[in-house]
Structures are given as structure tokens and as C-alpha cells.
Design an enzyme around this catalytic site. Structure first.
Site, PDB file in Angstrom:
ATOM      1  N   ALA A  87       0.836  -1.207   0.000  1.00 35.23           N
ATOM      2  CA  ALA A  87       0.000   0.000   0.000  1.00 35.23           C
ATOM      3  C   ALA A  87       0.866   1.250   0.000  1.00 35.23           C
ATOM      4  O   ALA A  87       1.847   1.341   0.725  1.00 35.23           O
ATOM      5  CB  ALA A  87      -0.908   0.011   1.221  1.00 35.23           C
ATOM      6  N   ASP A  88       0.478   2.205  -0.843  1.00 39.02           N
ATOM      7  CA  ASP A  88       1.110   3.513  -0.789  1.00 39.02           C
ATOM      8  C   ASP A  88       0.181   4.448  -0.007  1.00 39.02           C
ATOM      9  O   ASP A  88      -0.840   4.010   0.526  1.00 39.02           O
ATOM     10  CB  ASP A  88       1.413   4.047  -2.195  1.00 39.02           C
ATOM     11  N   SER A  89       0.516   5.724   0.082  1.00 37.44           N
ATOM     12  CA  SER A  89      -0.286   6.642   0.893  1.00 37.44           C
ATOM     13  C   SER A  89      -1.708   6.797   0.347  1.00 37.44           C
ATOM     14  O   SER A  89      -2.662   6.911   1.117  1.00 37.44           O
ATOM     15  CB  SER A  89       0.397   8.007   0.989  1.00 37.44           C
TER      16      SER A  89
END
Length: 148
Positions: A87-89
Site C-alpha cells: 500500500a502507498d499513501s
């Protein structure tokens, strides 16, 4: 898992094994000392844990799995970190938005920045759901209750 660590605690009891003391609903305090009388003892490790409801953890795992398009063979546990799952931001923001929608809560930006694991998300959800004021019954619910 939310936890608090400390090196000093004051009690008035004695025990001969590791004890778990219930500190409230779904909370435990684990004391890792043996053969000591506790009046004012320094502990190498004192941990307070407040666990989320299992059904909340399961639902959060479903949301994360769907948002990140994870295969069924990807192991997902309460301590799984969003970043380790890829997951990224933006993914994290979308996970929080899906949780808000699913549970009918609002997560403040300060709180959302502190969510890094499934367990942390589930604990925050349980906290926010418990603090949420009860919604008054709708007219149709009131009518159906009156006729029953």
C-alpha cells in the site's frame, strides 16, 4: 495492537507466575515477572493491550484485501502492515475511506496518519464506534416497533 510500555508500576499483590489482569473490556495487562511481591517493582517489560473485536479485524482485513487486490494466498494477519502489503499513501487513504463508509464513522486526519496495521485500524474503529452517539430510530422503525 495498541500497547503501552513502562518500566515501573506499583501494586499490592504477590504471585508466582506471569499474570494477566483484566483492565477493562477487551483489555489485559501482562506482567512478566516471577516470584516477586509487587509493591513497587521495576519490570523489564509491562505491556497493556486493548484488542479489537474479532469481527472488526475480519472486516478490516476484507477491506484491505479488496482495496489492495490481494490474492487469497497472501497471508493477512492483524499485525500485517499496509506498507508491507504494497500500500502507498493513496491506498491507505482509500482504505480509511472504505472503513468510514462500512462502519459509519469519521476518522480524523490525525488518527488516519497513525494507522499502519490492520489491528491498529480495527482498534480505532471499535473506539470510534463505541464513542458514536446512538442514532434515534427512524419513523418506519418506530412504527414497526409500535405495531409489534
Amino acid at each position: 495492537m495498541a500497547s503501552v510500555s513502562a518500566t515501573f508500576v506499583s501494586f499490592g499483590c504477590s504471585f508466582n507466575q506471569t499474570k494477566c489482569i483484566t483492565a477493562g473490556k477487551n483489555c489485559t495487562i501482562s506482567l512478566g515477572m516471577r516470584n516477586h511481591t509487587l509493591t513497587a517493582v521495576r519490570f523489564p517489560r509491562l505491556r497493556v493491550s486493548c484488542l479489537a473485536k474479532p469481527e472488526t479485524v475480519t472486516k478490516v482485513m476484507e477491506i484491505v484485501k479488496k482495496q489492495l487486490a490481494l490474492n487469497d494466498d497472501v497471508p493477512l494477519k492483524p499485525e500485517s502492515k499496509f506498507s508491507e502489503l504494497g500500500a502507498d499513501s493513496l491506498d491507505t487513504v482509500e482504505i480509511v475511506m472504505n472503513m468510514e463508509e462500512e462502519f459509519g464513522i469519521t476518522v480524523e486526519e490525525d488518527n488516519s496518519q497513525n494507522i499502519t496495521t490492520v489491528q491498529e485500524a480495527a482498534e480505532l474503529i471499535d473506539k470510534l464506534v463505541a464513542a458514536k452517539p446512538e442514532q434515534p430510530a427512524s419513523e418506519s422503525e418506530q412504527k414497526s416497533e409500535a405495531t409489534a
